[in-house]
Scaffold this motif. Structure first.
Motif, PDB file in Angstrom:
ATOM      1  N   GLY A   1       0.771  -1.234   0.000  1.00 44.97           N
ATOM      2  CA  GLY A   1       0.000   0.000   0.000  1.00 44.97           C
ATOM      3  C   GLY A   1       0.799   1.280   0.000  1.00 44.97           C
ATOM      4  O   GLY A   1       0.216   2.369   0.067  1.00 44.97           O
ATOM      5  N   GLN A   2       2.115   1.211  -0.076  1.00 46.28           N
ATOM      6  CA  GLN A   2       2.906   2.437  -0.092  1.00 46.28           C
ATOM      7  C   GLN A   2       3.831   2.496  -1.291  1.00 46.28           C
ATOM      8  O   GLN A   2       4.251   1.470  -1.829  1.00 46.28           O
ATOM      9  N   LYS A   3       4.141   3.718  -1.713  1.00 44.76           N
ATOM     10  CA  LYS A   3       5.012   3.914  -2.861  1.00 44.76           C
ATOM     11  C   LYS A   3       6.437   3.518  -2.491  1.00 44.76           C
ATOM     12  O   LYS A   3       6.935   3.845  -1.410  1.00 44.76           O
ATOM     13  N   VAL A   4       7.077   2.793  -3.395  1.00 45.36           N
ATOM     14  CA  VAL A   4       8.442   2.321  -3.160  1.00 45.36           C
ATOM     15  C   VAL A   4       9.278   2.578  -4.410  1.00 45.36           C
ATOM     16  O   VAL A   4       8.808   2.368  -5.537  1.00 45.36           O
TER      17      VAL A   4
ATOM     18  N   PHE B   1      20.005   8.308   3.546  1.00 46.55           N
ATOM     19  CA  PHE B   1      19.084   7.251   3.922  1.00 46.55           C
ATOM     20  C   PHE B   1      19.206   6.897   5.396  1.00 46.55           C
ATOM     21  O   PHE B   1      20.269   7.034   5.995  1.00 46.55           O
ATOM     22  N   GLN B   2      18.100   6.420   5.943  1.00 47.21           N
ATOM     23  CA  GLN B   2      18.089   5.933   7.314  1.00 47.21           C
ATOM     24  C   GLN B   2      17.361   4.598   7.370  1.00 47.21           C
ATOM     25  O   GLN B   2      16.542   4.283   6.507  1.00 47.21           O
ATOM     26  N   ARG B   3      17.680   3.794   8.394  1.00 46.93           N
ATOM     27  CA  ARG B   3      17.027   2.497   8.561  1.00 46.93           C
ATOM     28  C   ARG B   3      15.834   2.577   9.501  1.00 46.93           C
ATOM     29  O   ARG B   3      14.949   1.736   9.465  1.00 46.93           O
ATOM     30  N   GLN B   4      15.832   3.593  10.345  1.00 52.03           N
ATOM     31  CA  GLN B   4      14.720   3.739  11.281  1.00 52.03           C
ATOM     32  C   GLN B   4      13.406   3.901  10.512  1.00 52.03           C
ATOM     33  O   GLN B   4      13.285   4.768   9.652  1.00 52.03           O
TER      34      GLN B   4
ATOM     35  N   PHE C   1      20.662 -15.609  -1.039  1.00 55.39           N
ATOM     36  CA  PHE C   1      20.662 -15.460   0.415  1.00 55.39           C
ATOM     37  C   PHE C   1      19.737 -14.288   0.770  1.00 55.39           C
ATOM     38  O   PHE C   1      18.582 -14.476   1.081  1.00 55.39           O
ATOM     39  N   THR C   2      20.229 -13.066   0.664  1.00 57.70           N
ATOM     40  CA  THR C   2      19.395 -11.891   0.911  1.00 57.70           C
ATOM     41  C   THR C   2      18.802 -11.412  -0.416  1.00 57.70           C
ATOM     42  O   THR C   2      19.549 -11.161  -1.357  1.00 57.70           O
ATOM     43  N   PRO C   3      17.473 -11.248  -0.517  1.00 59.84           N
ATOM     44  CA  PRO C   3      16.893 -10.797  -1.791  1.00 59.84           C
ATOM     45  C   PRO C   3      17.075  -9.299  -2.036  1.00 59.84           C
ATOM     46  O   PRO C   3      17.540  -8.873  -3.100  1.00 59.84           O
ATOM     47  N   PHE C   4      16.697  -8.493  -1.053  1.00 61.08           N
ATOM     48  CA  PHE C   4      16.838  -7.037  -1.156  1.00 61.08           C
ATOM     49  C   PHE C   4      16.811  -6.457   0.250  1.00 61.08           C
ATOM     50  O   PHE C   4      16.450  -7.138   1.214  1.00 61.08           O
ATOM     51  N   LEU C   5      17.198  -5.204   0.373  1.00 64.59           N
ATOM     52  CA  LEU C   5      17.186  -4.502   1.655  1.00 64.59           C
ATOM     53  C   LEU C   5      16.436  -3.185   1.500  1.00 64.59           C
ATOM     54  O   LEU C   5      16.365  -2.620   0.398  1.00 64.59           O
ATOM     55  N   GLY C   6      15.892  -2.683   2.611  1.00 64.01           N
ATOM     56  CA  GLY C   6      15.118  -1.457   2.566  1.00 64.01           C
ATOM     57  C   GLY C   6      15.694  -0.352   3.426  1.00 64.01           C
ATOM     58  O   GLY C   6      16.379  -0.608   4.421  1.00 64.01           O
ATOM     59  N   ALA C   7      15.438   0.872   3.022  1.00 62.05           N
ATOM     60  CA  ALA C   7      15.809   2.054   3.804  1.00 62.05           C
ATOM     61  C   ALA C   7      14.791   3.150   3.499  1.00 62.05           C
ATOM     62  O   ALA C   7      14.005   3.033   2.549  1.00 62.05           O
ATOM     63  N   LYS C   8      14.805   4.211   4.311  1.00 61.49           N
ATOM     64  CA  LYS C   8      13.925   5.343   4.056  1.00 61.49           C
ATOM     65  C   LYS C   8      14.746   6.597   3.765  1.00 61.49           C
ATOM     66  O   LYS C   8      15.826   6.800   4.334  1.00 61.49           O
ATOM     67  N   VAL C   9      14.209   7.414   2.881  1.00 60.00           N
ATOM     68  CA  VAL C   9      14.894   8.650   2.507  1.00 60.00           C
ATOM     69  C   VAL C   9      14.891   9.600   3.700  1.00 60.00           C
ATOM     70  O   VAL C   9      13.855   9.869   4.297  1.00 60.00           O
ATOM     71  N   LYS C  10      16.092  10.093   4.026  1.00 61.47           N
ATOM     72  CA  LYS C  10      16.239  10.959   5.195  1.00 61.47           C
ATOM     73  C   LYS C  10      15.800  12.392   4.897  1.00 61.47           C
ATOM     74  O   LYS C  10      15.193  13.067   5.739  1.00 61.47           O
ATOM     75  N   LYS C  11      16.113  12.862   3.699  1.00 58.97           N
ATOM     76  CA  LYS C  11      15.730  14.213   3.290  1.00 58.97           C
ATOM     77  C   LYS C  11      15.621  14.243   1.766  1.00 58.97           C
ATOM     78  O   LYS C  11      16.206  13.412   1.077  1.00 58.97           O
ATOM     79  N   ASP C  12      14.869  15.199   1.231  1.00 60.13           N
ATOM     80  CA  ASP C  12      14.669  15.287  -0.212  1.00 60.13           C
ATOM     81  C   ASP C  12      16.006  15.428  -0.943  1.00 60.13           C
ATOM     82  O   ASP C  12      16.884  16.181  -0.502  1.00 60.13           O
ATOM     83  N   PHE C  13      16.145  14.704  -2.041  1.00 58.77           N
ATOM     84  CA  PHE C  13      17.303  14.899  -2.922  1.00 58.77           C
ATOM     85  C   PHE C  13      16.960  14.373  -4.304  1.00 58.77           C
ATOM     86  O   PHE C  13      15.945  13.681  -4.505  1.00 58.77           O
TER      87      PHE C  13
ATOM     88  N   PHE D   1      13.835  11.910  -4.815  1.00 55.81           N
ATOM     89  CA  PHE D   1      13.620  11.055  -3.647  1.00 55.81           C
ATOM     90  C   PHE D   1      13.064  11.946  -2.543  1.00 55.81           C
ATOM     91  O   PHE D   1      13.727  12.864  -2.069  1.00 55.81           O
ATOM     92  N   LYS D   2      11.821  11.664  -2.148  1.00 51.22           N
ATOM     93  CA  LYS D   2      11.156  12.487  -1.143  1.00 51.22           C
ATOM     94  C   LYS D   2      11.381  11.921   0.255  1.00 51.22           C
ATOM     95  O   LYS D   2      11.427  10.706   0.464  1.00 51.22           O
ATOM     96  N   GLU D   3      11.536  12.816   1.211  1.00 57.55           N
ATOM     97  CA  GLU D   3      11.727  12.421   2.608  1.00 57.55           C
ATOM     98  C   GLU D   3      10.657  11.423   3.050  1.00 57.55           C
ATOM     99  O   GLU D   3       9.469  11.610   2.804  1.00 57.55           O
ATOM    100  N   GLY D   4      11.109  10.330   3.679  1.00 57.90           N
ATOM    101  CA  GLY D   4      10.191   9.321   4.185  1.00 57.90           C
ATOM    102  C   GLY D   4       9.846   8.224   3.208  1.00 57.90           C
ATOM    103  O   GLY D   4       9.209   7.230   3.576  1.00 57.90           O
TER     104      GLY D   4
END
Length: 417
Positions: free
Chosen positions: A43-46, A64-67, A289-301, A308-311
């Motif tokens: 349900g979210q844009k990726v 990018f951030q992992r939180q 082994f690992t298919p993919f990893l995720g992170a969130k955009v920390k700030k617009d760039f 890439f929009k924040e969040g």
């Protein structure tokens, strides 16, 4: 607006991701002829991306951030809530040093020696059995070794249960239904077990040797000088042990590679560390082994005309990058010689993440993985003889994580003189 980036027209690709597994991102990168595309998952844009340039961007801690990027269902099975994989900044750096202190070359060597010793001890029992399943034996072997090395007293009667729980955490994160809940229950059992141990160490009713992972977690203080909550200490101690037990998957694929490519066995019999290393690195590159990893955009760039929009959630294609034809000649062929004299970069070979493990989110235990795998390969080639009966050794790229169906059955096992 991202006018340049291809946009997947499917309303939501959650089902497609589950149906395509390791190939989900790579399939679309090839379809769109672009290293980057937009889609919707859960349900979210990726934004999904792959390749070495994308990996270099993904591991830029300023962008990018992992939180907030790791789904709760994954935290509740694989990592644990609020574990090191989910935090950033000063807190992450401080905690990362704790993990790195436990994974030095000396620790890597010690673990490899313990693994070889345990393999040989196990073989003395195997010679009296009709057959064994390597994956099942590897789980128990690595659980014994990891707990002993970490300073945890583990009775032989509980080895299988603990090993199964550690592996359930790994094999449930991509699952739904009963398999997922099995992983959650396994984590709860392990956390309760380890937490009680941490509390006993702090009360002085259990001894913890200085230099062990148990001692390090029980006495750790964060960047503000606060002691770990006992539950958090348990989570992070599990995050030291669980990845070691998870090497069982790589070891099983190593045995499969030996079966499918017997032409390498003679050169490996020399025990040359360089030959062992090339073979192991190719196992890590070639097999899933690992298919993919995720992170969130920390700030617009903006990168490559893409905003890439924040969040925003971003997925990096790990499996696809390790099979990128621009980085690897004939990437779908098993060819250890590709690592001969190759200067492997931090962003083109990323089976356990990219970048600098001392400053970013690349797995700090990668060296342990390599040394344990090399010791296990040496064991399979030089220390024992065995036969491989007819069995189903296929593995699915849809199932995440995946494994040869039979777990690799071995029979008529004997120790070399």
């Amino acid at each position: 607006m991202n006018e340049q980036v291809p946009k997947d027209k499917t309303l939501d690709n959650t089902v497609a991701l589950m149906r395509e597994g390791y190939l989900f991102i790579r399939n679309r990168i090839e379809e769109y002829q672009s290293d980057i595309f937009e889609t919707h998952v859960l349900g979210q844009k990726v934004i999904c991306m792959g390749g070495s340039e994308a990996a270099k961007l993904f591991y830029d801690n300023d962008k990018f951030q992992r939180q907030g990027a790791v789904l709760k269902r994954i935290q509740k099975t694989l990592f644990g809530l609020n574990a090191i994989q989910t935090i950033d900044g000063r807190a992450h750096q401080h905690r990362k040093q704790l993990f790195l202190s436990l994974m030095t070359p000396l620790h890597q060597k010690r673990l490899a020696e313990l693994v070889m010793k345990q393999w040989i001890e196990s073989t003395k029992k195997w010679v009296n059995l009709d057959k064994i399943v390597l994956f099942e034996e590897a789980k128990k072997t690595l659980c014994r070794v990891a707990c002993h090395w970490a300073g945890i007293n583990l009775h032989e009667s509980e080895v299988k249960e603990r090993a199964d729980d550690f592996m359930s955490m790994v094999y449930s994160f991509g699952a739904v239904g009963p398999q997922h809940w099995k992983g959650r229950m396994a984590r709860n059992r392990a956390e309760n077990w380890i937490q009680s141990m941490i509390e006993d160490v702090r009360k002085g009713t259990q001894k913890a040797e200085k230099g062990t992972a148990l001692y390090a977690m029980a006495t750790y203080q964060d960047a503000e000088g606060n002691e770990f909550d006992p539950h958090m200490a348990a989570i992070e101690l599990i995050n030291v042990i669980r990845p070691i037990v998870a090497i069982s998957t790589f070891i099983t694929f190593t045995a499969l590679a030996l079966k499918d490519h017997p032409e390498y066995k003679e050169s490996l019999k020399s025990g040359n560390p360089y030959d062992l290393d090339m073979f192991i690195q190719e196992v890590r590159r070639y097999y899933p082994f690992t298919p993919f990893l995720g992170a969130k955009v920390k700030k617009d760039f903006i990168w490559k005309d893409v905003t890439f929009k924040e969040g925003m959630l971003v997925f990096l294609d790990i499996y696809g990058t390790n099979h990128d034809p621009r980085l690897w000649d004939n990437p779908n062929e098993f060819h250890p010689e590709r690592f001969k004299n190759r200067d492997v970069g931090s962003f083109d070979f990323i089976p356990q993440g990219g970048g600098d493990p001392s400053t970013g989110h690349r797995c700090p235990g990668e060296g342990i993985t390599i040394e344990v795998m090399k010791a296990s390969l040496d064991f399979l080639v030089n220390k024992i003889e065995f036969e491989i009966p007819a069995q189903d050794l296929s593995f699915s790229l849809v199932k995440v994580p995946t494994l040869p169906e039979s777990g690799f059955v071995m029979q008529n096992i004997s120790l070399n003189a």
